[in-house]
Design a protein around this motif. Structure first.
Motif, PDB file in Angstrom:
ATOM      1  N   GLU A  60      14.853  -3.373  -3.783  1.00  0.00           N
ATOM      2  CA  GLU A  60      15.807  -4.245  -4.878  1.00  0.00           C
ATOM      3  C   GLU A  60      15.766  -3.193  -6.342  1.00  0.00           C
ATOM      4  OE1 GLU A  60      13.875  -8.094  -5.579  1.00  0.00           O
ATOM      5  OE2 GLU A  60      15.843  -8.581  -3.895  1.00  0.00           O
ATOM      6  N   ARG A  61      13.854  -2.284  -6.511  1.00  0.00           N
ATOM      7  CA  ARG A  61      13.423  -1.304  -7.431  1.00  0.00           C
ATOM      8  C   ARG A  61      15.009  -0.278  -7.381  1.00  0.00           C
ATOM      9  NH1 ARG A  61       7.878  -1.709  -6.162  1.00  0.00           N
ATOM     10  NH2 ARG A  61       7.387  -3.743  -6.080  1.00  0.00           N
ATOM     11  N   ALA A  62      14.625   0.128  -6.249  1.00  0.00           N
ATOM     12  CA  ALA A  62      15.315   1.122  -5.991  1.00  0.00           C
ATOM     13  C   ALA A  62      16.710   1.679  -6.658  1.00  0.00           C
ATOM     14  CB  ALA A  62      15.430   1.822  -4.569  1.00  0.00           C
ATOM     15  N   CYS A  63      17.605   0.107  -7.028  1.00  0.00           N
ATOM     16  CA  CYS A  63      19.213  -0.435  -6.983  1.00  0.00           C
ATOM     17  C   CYS A  63      19.076   0.242  -8.498  1.00  0.00           C
ATOM     18  CB  CYS A  63      19.210  -1.306  -6.700  1.00  0.00           C
ATOM     19  SG  CYS A  63      19.626  -1.708  -4.533  1.00  0.00           S
ATOM     20  N   SER A  64      19.981   0.655  -8.812  1.00  0.00           N
ATOM     21  CA  SER A  64      20.348   0.982 -10.702  1.00  0.00           C
ATOM     22  C   SER A  64      20.898  -0.280 -10.826  1.00  0.00           C
ATOM     23  CB  SER A  64      21.497   1.599 -10.677  1.00  0.00           C
ATOM     24  OG  SER A  64      22.790   1.473 -10.195  1.00  0.00           O
ATOM     25  N   PRO A  65      20.453  -0.635 -12.171  1.00  0.00           N
ATOM     26  CA  PRO A  65      21.478  -2.026 -12.568  1.00  0.00           C
ATOM     27  C   PRO A  65      22.544  -2.533 -12.267  1.00  0.00           C
ATOM     28  CG  PRO A  65      19.853  -1.295 -14.040  1.00  0.00           C
ATOM     29  CD  PRO A  65      20.236  -0.481 -12.516  1.00  0.00           C
ATOM     30  N   GLY A  66      23.078  -1.624 -12.538  1.00  0.00           N
ATOM     31  CA  GLY A  66      24.843  -1.711 -12.102  1.00  0.00           C
ATOM     32  C   GLY A  66      25.124  -1.609 -10.977  1.00  0.00           C
ATOM     33  N   ASP A  67      24.171  -1.363 -10.209  1.00  0.00           N
ATOM     34  CA  ASP A  67      24.052  -0.703  -8.317  1.00  0.00           C
ATOM     35  C   ASP A  67      24.050  -2.780  -7.702  1.00  0.00           C
ATOM     36  OD1 ASP A  67      25.417  -0.824  -5.922  1.00  0.00           O
ATOM     37  OD2 ASP A  67      23.512   1.741  -5.694  1.00  0.00           O
ATOM     38  N   ARG A  68      23.413  -3.325  -8.631  1.00  0.00           N
ATOM     39  CA  ARG A  68      22.263  -4.499  -7.995  1.00  0.00           C
ATOM     40  C   ARG A  68      22.789  -5.106  -7.338  1.00  0.00           C
ATOM     41  NH1 ARG A  68      16.968  -4.152  -9.169  1.00  0.00           N
ATOM     42  NH2 ARG A  68      16.170  -6.599  -8.659  1.00  0.00           N
ATOM     43  N   ARG A  69      22.568  -5.077  -5.682  1.00  0.00           N
ATOM     44  CA  ARG A  69      23.362  -6.383  -4.902  1.00  0.00           C
ATOM     45  C   ARG A  69      22.356  -7.288  -4.499  1.00  0.00           C
ATOM     46  NH1 ARG A  69      21.728  -1.978   0.174  1.00  0.00           N
ATOM     47  NH2 ARG A  69      20.398  -1.461  -1.179  1.00  0.00           N
ATOM     48  N   ASP A  70      22.121  -8.161  -4.111  1.00  0.00           N
ATOM     49  CA  ASP A  70      21.352  -9.309  -4.242  1.00  0.00           C
ATOM     50  C   ASP A  70      20.957  -9.099  -2.121  1.00  0.00           C
ATOM     51  OD1 ASP A  70      21.487 -11.054  -5.962  1.00  0.00           O
ATOM     52  OD2 ASP A  70      22.866 -11.987  -6.195  1.00  0.00           O
ATOM     53  N   ILE A  71      19.671  -8.849  -2.512  1.00  0.00           N
ATOM     54  CA  ILE A  71      18.892  -8.867  -0.799  1.00  0.00           C
ATOM     55  C   ILE A  71      18.259 -10.278  -0.707  1.00  0.00           C
ATOM     56  CG2 ILE A  71      17.156  -7.838   0.723  1.00  0.00           C
ATOM     57  CD1 ILE A  71      18.197  -5.543  -0.973  1.00  0.00           C
ATOM     58  N   CYS A  72      18.672 -10.780  -0.250  1.00  0.00           N
ATOM     59  CA  CYS A  72      18.025 -11.927  -0.046  1.00  0.00           C
ATOM     60  C   CYS A  72      17.361 -12.439   1.396  1.00  0.00           C
ATOM     61  CB  CYS A  72      19.577 -13.534   1.005  1.00  0.00           C
ATOM     62  SG  CYS A  72      20.652 -13.985  -0.353  1.00  0.00           S
ATOM     63  N   ILE A  73      16.250 -13.007   1.324  1.00  0.00           N
ATOM     64  CA  ILE A  73      15.105 -13.529   1.682  1.00  0.00           C
ATOM     65  C   ILE A  73      15.291 -14.715   2.511  1.00  0.00           C
ATOM     66  CG2 ILE A  73      12.994 -13.080   2.623  1.00  0.00           C
ATOM     67  CD1 ILE A  73      12.747 -11.208   0.592  1.00  0.00           C
ATOM     68  N   ASP A  74      15.413 -14.930   3.526  1.00  0.00           N
ATOM     69  CA  ASP A  74      15.851 -16.399   4.188  1.00  0.00           C
ATOM     70  C   ASP A  74      14.009 -17.434   3.811  1.00  0.00           C
ATOM     71  OD1 ASP A  74      15.143 -19.095   5.275  1.00  0.00           O
ATOM     72  OD2 ASP A  74      15.836 -18.317   7.319  1.00  0.00           O
ATOM     73  N   PRO A  75      13.697 -18.061   3.290  1.00  0.00           N
ATOM     74  CA  PRO A  75      12.697 -19.428   2.532  1.00  0.00           C
ATOM     75  C   PRO A  75      12.387 -18.771   3.673  1.00  0.00           C
ATOM     76  CG  PRO A  75      14.481 -19.710   1.378  1.00  0.00           C
ATOM     77  CD  PRO A  75      15.053 -18.818   2.397  1.00  0.00           C
ATOM     78  N   LYS A  76      12.638 -19.757   4.920  1.00  0.00           N
ATOM     79  CA  LYS A  76      11.106 -19.662   6.124  1.00  0.00           C
ATOM     80  C   LYS A  76      10.786 -19.092   6.178  1.00  0.00           C
ATOM     81  CE  LYS A  76      14.497 -23.374   7.534  1.00  0.00           C
ATOM     82  NZ  LYS A  76      15.537 -23.812   8.909  1.00  0.00           N
ATOM     83  N   THR A  77      11.343 -17.280   5.499  1.00  0.00           N
ATOM     84  CA  THR A  77       9.968 -17.071   6.192  1.00  0.00           C
ATOM     85  C   THR A  77       8.392 -16.695   5.589  1.00  0.00           C
ATOM     86  OG1 THR A  77      12.230 -15.014   6.338  1.00  0.00           O
ATOM     87  CG2 THR A  77       9.796 -14.065   6.018  1.00  0.00           C
ATOM     88  N   TYR A  78       8.432 -17.262   4.345  1.00  0.00           N
ATOM     89  CA  TYR A  78       7.438 -17.087   3.760  1.00  0.00           C
ATOM     90  C   TYR A  78       7.218 -18.718   4.350  1.00  0.00           C
ATOM     91  CZ  TYR A  78       9.253 -13.502  -0.076  1.00  0.00           C
ATOM     92  OH  TYR A  78       9.316 -13.327  -0.382  1.00  0.00           O
ATOM     93  N   CYS A  79       7.384 -19.558   4.499  1.00  0.00           N
ATOM     94  CA  CYS A  79       7.105 -20.134   5.425  1.00  0.00           C
ATOM     95  C   CYS A  79       6.217 -20.290   6.712  1.00  0.00           C
ATOM     96  CB  CYS A  79       8.008 -21.910   5.469  1.00  0.00           C
ATOM     97  SG  CYS A  79       7.072 -23.729   6.116  1.00  0.00           S
ATOM     98  N   LYS A  80       7.045 -19.755   7.240  1.00  0.00           N
ATOM     99  CA  LYS A  80       6.287 -18.439   8.698  1.00  0.00           C
ATOM    100  C   LYS A  80       5.767 -18.103   8.343  1.00  0.00           C
ATOM    101  CE  LYS A  80       6.932 -19.217  12.625  1.00  0.00           C
ATOM    102  NZ  LYS A  80       7.117 -20.320  13.873  1.00  0.00           N
TER     103      LYS A  80
END
Length: 130
Positions: A60-80
């Motif tokens: 996420e940090r490496a992406c430039s602001p114009g090239d920003r893509r949403d990388i979704c992490i499943d919230p259940k990952t945090y629960c596990k």
């Protein structure tokens, strides 16, 4: 193990990990020698999940602001991750993971395994009001 070496979880390991959650707290004594393999597997899973989360943040940090893509992490990952830390009796990290899980989707408060794990963390810290 080399830091850059990738961790891999086998299908058998994933099956065992999928069956672990906050309900095993107190019953699964990971400090004892009889559960040494399970403890090692949970530590491996924690390292894997934390490494994955760090990698996503770096991407996420490496992406430039114009090239920003949403990388979704499943919230259940945090629960596990919270469940694993709870089973390892690392209450601070468990609490942090559970709070992140809740912050991503406030509807997550309806998850009974999350509530049980979070309650155990609060109980550990004597953080409860009546």
């Amino acid at each position: 193990m080399d830091e850059k070496e990738e961790l891999h979880l086998t299908s058998q390991e994933l099956q065992v990990l999928s069956e672990l959650d906050s309900r095993q707290f107190g019953f699964l004594k990971l400090r004892g020698s009889e559960h040494g393999r399970t403890r090692a597997l949970i530590l491996k899973a924690v390292k894997y999940l934390e490494g994955m989360l760090v990698q996503v943040k770096e991407e996420e940090r490496a992406c430039s602001p114009g090239d920003r893509r949403d990388i979704c992490i499943d919230p259940k990952t945090y629960c596990k991750l919270g469940h694993f830390h709870l089973l390892l009796e690392d209450y601070a990290k468990a609490m942090s993971a559970y709070q992140k899980f809740y912050s991503l989707e406030p509807e997550n408060w309806k998850d009974p395994l999350f509530l049980y794990g979070l309650g155990l963390c609060y109980y550990h810290y004597n953080a409860f009001d009546w």
